[in-house]
Enzyme design. Structure first.
Site, PDB file in Angstrom:
ATOM      1  N   ARG A 234     -11.830 -79.940 105.928  1.00  0.00           N
ATOM      2  CA  ARG A 234     -11.347 -81.032 106.981  1.00  0.00           C
ATOM      3  C   ARG A 234      -9.757 -81.136 106.907  1.00  0.00           C
ATOM      4  O   ARG A 234      -9.310 -81.251 105.680  1.00  0.00           O
ATOM      5  CB  ARG A 234     -12.100 -82.267 106.687  1.00  0.00           C
ATOM      6  CG  ARG A 234     -13.487 -82.457 107.359  1.00  0.00           C
ATOM      7  CD  ARG A 234     -13.329 -82.193 108.872  1.00  0.00           C
ATOM      8  NE  ARG A 234     -14.875 -82.356 109.511  1.00  0.00           N
ATOM      9  CZ  ARG A 234     -15.450 -81.297 109.708  1.00  0.00           C
ATOM     10  NH1 ARG A 234     -14.910 -79.996 109.506  1.00  0.00           N
ATOM     11  NH2 ARG A 234     -16.893 -81.265 110.243  1.00  0.00           N
ATOM     12  N   GLU A 263      -6.680 -82.792 114.925  1.00  0.00           N
ATOM     13  CA  GLU A 263      -6.763 -81.674 115.655  1.00  0.00           C
ATOM     14  C   GLU A 263      -7.410 -81.901 116.977  1.00  0.00           C
ATOM     15  O   GLU A 263      -6.786 -80.699 117.724  1.00  0.00           O
ATOM     16  CB  GLU A 263      -7.539 -80.515 114.811  1.00  0.00           C
ATOM     17  CG  GLU A 263      -9.298 -81.159 114.729  1.00  0.00           C
ATOM     18  CD  GLU A 263      -9.850 -80.195 113.953  1.00  0.00           C
ATOM     19  OE1 GLU A 263      -9.425 -79.652 112.827  1.00  0.00           O
ATOM     20  OE2 GLU A 263     -11.305 -80.051 113.995  1.00  0.00           O
ATOM     21  N   HIS A 296     -10.600 -74.203 114.356  1.00  0.00           N
ATOM     22  CA  HIS A 296     -12.025 -74.787 114.013  1.00  0.00           C
ATOM     23  C   HIS A 296     -13.178 -73.742 114.397  1.00  0.00           C
ATOM     24  O   HIS A 296     -13.946 -74.231 115.173  1.00  0.00           O
ATOM     25  CB  HIS A 296     -12.135 -76.158 114.459  1.00  0.00           C
ATOM     26  CG  HIS A 296     -13.017 -77.039 113.505  1.00  0.00           C
ATOM     27  ND1 HIS A 296     -12.747 -78.253 113.232  1.00  0.00           N
ATOM     28  CD2 HIS A 296     -14.006 -76.529 112.867  1.00  0.00           C
ATOM     29  CE1 HIS A 296     -13.589 -78.753 112.496  1.00  0.00           C
ATOM     30  NE2 HIS A 296     -14.623 -77.588 112.280  1.00  0.00           N
TER      31      HIS A 296
HETATM   32  P1  NAD Z   1     -22.010 -79.881 100.710  1.00  0.00           P
HETATM   33  O1  NAD Z   1     -22.028 -81.296 100.925  1.00  0.00           O
HETATM   34  O2  NAD Z   1     -22.980 -78.909 100.657  1.00  0.00           O
HETATM   35  O3  NAD Z   1     -20.875 -79.755  99.691  1.00  0.00           O
HETATM   36  C1  NAD Z   1     -19.803 -80.564  99.387  1.00  0.00           C
HETATM   37  C2  NAD Z   1     -19.500 -80.230  98.003  1.00  0.00           C
HETATM   38  O4  NAD Z   1     -18.296 -81.155  97.851  1.00  0.00           O
HETATM   39  C3  NAD Z   1     -20.568 -81.283  97.140  1.00  0.00           C
HETATM   40  O5  NAD Z   1     -21.040 -80.299  95.949  1.00  0.00           O
HETATM   41  C4  NAD Z   1     -19.803 -82.431  96.498  1.00  0.00           C
HETATM   42  O6  NAD Z   1     -20.346 -82.937  95.230  1.00  0.00           O
HETATM   43  C5  NAD Z   1     -18.554 -82.041  96.638  1.00  0.00           C
HETATM   44  N1  NAD Z   1     -17.535 -83.102  96.485  1.00  0.00           N
HETATM   45  C6  NAD Z   1     -17.647 -84.231  97.291  1.00  0.00           C
HETATM   46  N2  NAD Z   1     -16.219 -84.887  97.095  1.00  0.00           N
HETATM   47  C7  NAD Z   1     -15.648 -84.126  96.122  1.00  0.00           C
HETATM   48  C8  NAD Z   1     -14.430 -84.345  95.483  1.00  0.00           C
HETATM   49  N3  NAD Z   1     -13.671 -85.504  95.701  1.00  0.00           N
HETATM   50  N4  NAD Z   1     -13.985 -83.378  94.731  1.00  0.00           N
HETATM   51  C9  NAD Z   1     -14.700 -82.224  94.263  1.00  0.00           C
HETATM   52  N5  NAD Z   1     -15.808 -82.081  95.079  1.00  0.00           N
HETATM   53  C10 NAD Z   1     -16.364 -82.851  95.919  1.00  0.00           C
HETATM   54  O7  NAD Z   1     -21.029 -79.608 102.037  1.00  0.00           O
HETATM   55  P2  NAD Z   1     -20.787 -78.248 102.790  1.00  0.00           P
HETATM   56  O8  NAD Z   1     -21.872 -78.114 103.917  1.00  0.00           O
HETATM   57  O9  NAD Z   1     -20.420 -77.205 101.733  1.00  0.00           O
HETATM   58  O10 NAD Z   1     -19.492 -78.368 103.785  1.00  0.00           O
HETATM   59  C11 NAD Z   1     -18.303 -78.696 102.930  1.00  0.00           C
HETATM   60  C12 NAD Z   1     -17.133 -78.934 103.892  1.00  0.00           C
HETATM   61  O11 NAD Z   1     -17.158 -77.906 104.966  1.00  0.00           O
HETATM   62  C13 NAD Z   1     -17.365 -80.192 104.774  1.00  0.00           C
HETATM   63  O12 NAD Z   1     -15.917 -80.835 104.695  1.00  0.00           O
HETATM   64  C14 NAD Z   1     -17.708 -79.849 106.233  1.00  0.00           C
HETATM   65  O13 NAD Z   1     -17.190 -80.641 107.112  1.00  0.00           O
HETATM   66  C15 NAD Z   1     -16.694 -78.548 106.191  1.00  0.00           C
HETATM   67  N6  NAD Z   1     -17.246 -77.699 107.419  1.00  0.00           N
HETATM   68  C16 NAD Z   1     -16.308 -77.069 108.119  1.00  0.00           C
HETATM   69  C17 NAD Z   1     -16.703 -76.308 109.053  1.00  0.00           C
HETATM   70  C18 NAD Z   1     -15.677 -75.469 109.724  1.00  0.00           C
HETATM   71  O14 NAD Z   1     -15.955 -75.078 110.935  1.00  0.00           O
HETATM   72  N7  NAD Z   1     -14.721 -74.949 109.387  1.00  0.00           N
HETATM   73  C19 NAD Z   1     -17.995 -76.006 109.537  1.00  0.00           C
HETATM   74  C20 NAD Z   1     -18.943 -76.981 108.605  1.00  0.00           C
HETATM   75  C21 NAD Z   1     -18.608 -77.661 107.710  1.00  0.00           C
END
Ligand code: NAD
Length: 329
Positions: A234, A263, A296
């Site tokens: 994000r 964005e 994105h």
């Molecule tokens: P998830 O919930 O499976 O994993 C997130 C991880 O981050 C967890 O293990 C959590 O413990 C950890 N975490 C939370 N806060 C933290 C911190 N301050 N420091 C370190 N670790 C921390 O989520 P996910 O499905 O792996 O998604 C991760 C990211 O990807 C999200 O921000 C999501 O919005 C983003 N995303 C982006 C796209 C894109 O199109 N670019 C698409 C989907 C998701």
């Protein structure tokens, strides 16, 4: 039942039609994202399904409630574009897609990292018919590199596995250290990860008020000189100005991002021959090929799309049969 989907790109239509064969809904597939001009499309629909950057604020919620819409769903994991509390107060059901192909985003992160370390400067020159081999093309192989994954959840762990498959030493930082991740990477402190990594890939969610701009001047100063930063999570977790300064100072060799804060004012529009409304992003664009920006599109793959459509339609079906879905907010 009539279901309205916003932000359906033409290439996605065939997937919607194919998956809907087993549900049989009357689908309205609107290409534009939700905007002031297309709220009326919800007239006569029982369900509306949004995607990211479709802002469902109080005004929109009042409008669709008046039209008789019962379900305000999103085909995304994140739901910060919906005023969930207000929608629920108005009696609307709200649900999301809690996960979809983590490989879609993991592969984009690896692709950005590989291009920055290997091909982007070469391609930038060869499209100008310059086939000389410059010193800046000299690359460190991934198997000789340390990759630091920040956030080792579904997507971060997938990216970690992909980087490991290329032979990298993968280290990780997460506030929750899962056993599954421990089998793939070595957990270290954030400071150690910053200091050791040749490539840092960000995969933490954005929690407003908690990790705003966690990648700032201080974070960047702790990184290895000449390292690469990739953000496919994000935009709000990074300070764009500080990243720009780190690139200009040579602290960062490369920066790849699929996300920016605010964005919605930039992505999904064409600024050819026009200034981008954010001057920092404008400067970043000009740092190509050291800066690679994708609008994105992390989840813009066949598998992720099929997961999103199927789960969205299942959410509706589940409400119709049970009055709720496992993915309700
Ligand atoms: P998830 O919930 O499976 O994993 C997130 C991880 O981050 C967890 O293990 C959590 O413990 C950890 N975490 C939370 N806060 C933290 C911190 N301050 N420091 C370190 N670790 C921390 O989520 P996910 O499905 O792996 O998604 C991760 C990211 O990807 C999200 O921000 C999501 O919005 C983003 N995303 C982006 C796209 C894109 O199109 N670019 C698409 C989907 C998701």
């Amino acid at each position: 039942m009539k279901v309205l989907f916003y932000g359906v790109r033409p290439v996605e239509v065939a997937y919607f039609n194919q998956i809907n064969e087993k549900f049989g809904y009357d689908m309205v597939l609107e290409e534009a994202f939700l905007n002031e001009g297309n709220a009326d499309l919800a007239k006569g629909c029982e369900a509306v399904v949004l995607r990211a950057n479709c802002l469902a604020d109080k005004k929109y919620i009042d409008t669709i409630k008046e039209f008789g819409v019962k379900y305000l769903f999103t085909r995304t994991v994140a739901f910060n574009h919906i005023d969930v509390e207000y929608a629920k107060e108005q009696g609307l059901k709200v649900a999301r897609v809690p996960s979809y192909s983590p490989n879609a985003i993991g592969e984009l992160a690896v692709s950005l990292a590989l291009q920055l370390s290997r091909t982007a400067p070469v391609i930038a020159n060869t499209v100008n018919k310059n086939f000389l081999v410059s010193g800046e093309y000299f690359a460190k192989e991934i198997r000789n590199s340390v990759v630091g994954v920040v956030g080792t959840g579904k997507i971060g762990l997938t990216a970690a596995k992909l980087f490991k498959g290329l032979g990298a030493k993968v280290i990780g930082y997460d506030i929750f250290q899962s056993d599954e991740a421990k089998e793939v990477l070595e957990f270290v402190s954030l400071e150690e990860l910053q200091a050791q990594s040749d490539i840092i890939s960000l995969h933490v969610p954005y929690f407003p008020g908690s990790n705003d701009e966690m990648v700032n001047a201080e974070f960047l100063s702790g990184m290895k000189d000449g390292s690469i930063l990739v953000n496919t999570s994000r935009g709000e977790i990074q300070n764009h100005g500080d990243i720009l300064n780190a690139l200009k100072a040579g602290k960062l060799r490369g920066y790849g991002t699929d996300v920016f804060s605010k964005e919605a004012t930039i992505f999904f529009q064409d600024f050819k021959d026009k200034e981008i409304p954010d001057p920092v992003v404008e400067e970043l664009v000009h740092l190509y090929p050291r800066v690679l920006i994708t609008p994105h599109i992390g989840s813009f793959t066949d598998e992720a799309l099929m997961n999103m459509i199927e789960t969205s339609l299942e959410n509706i079906q589940s409400h119709e049969t049970n009055g709720s879905s496992p993915n309700d907010l």
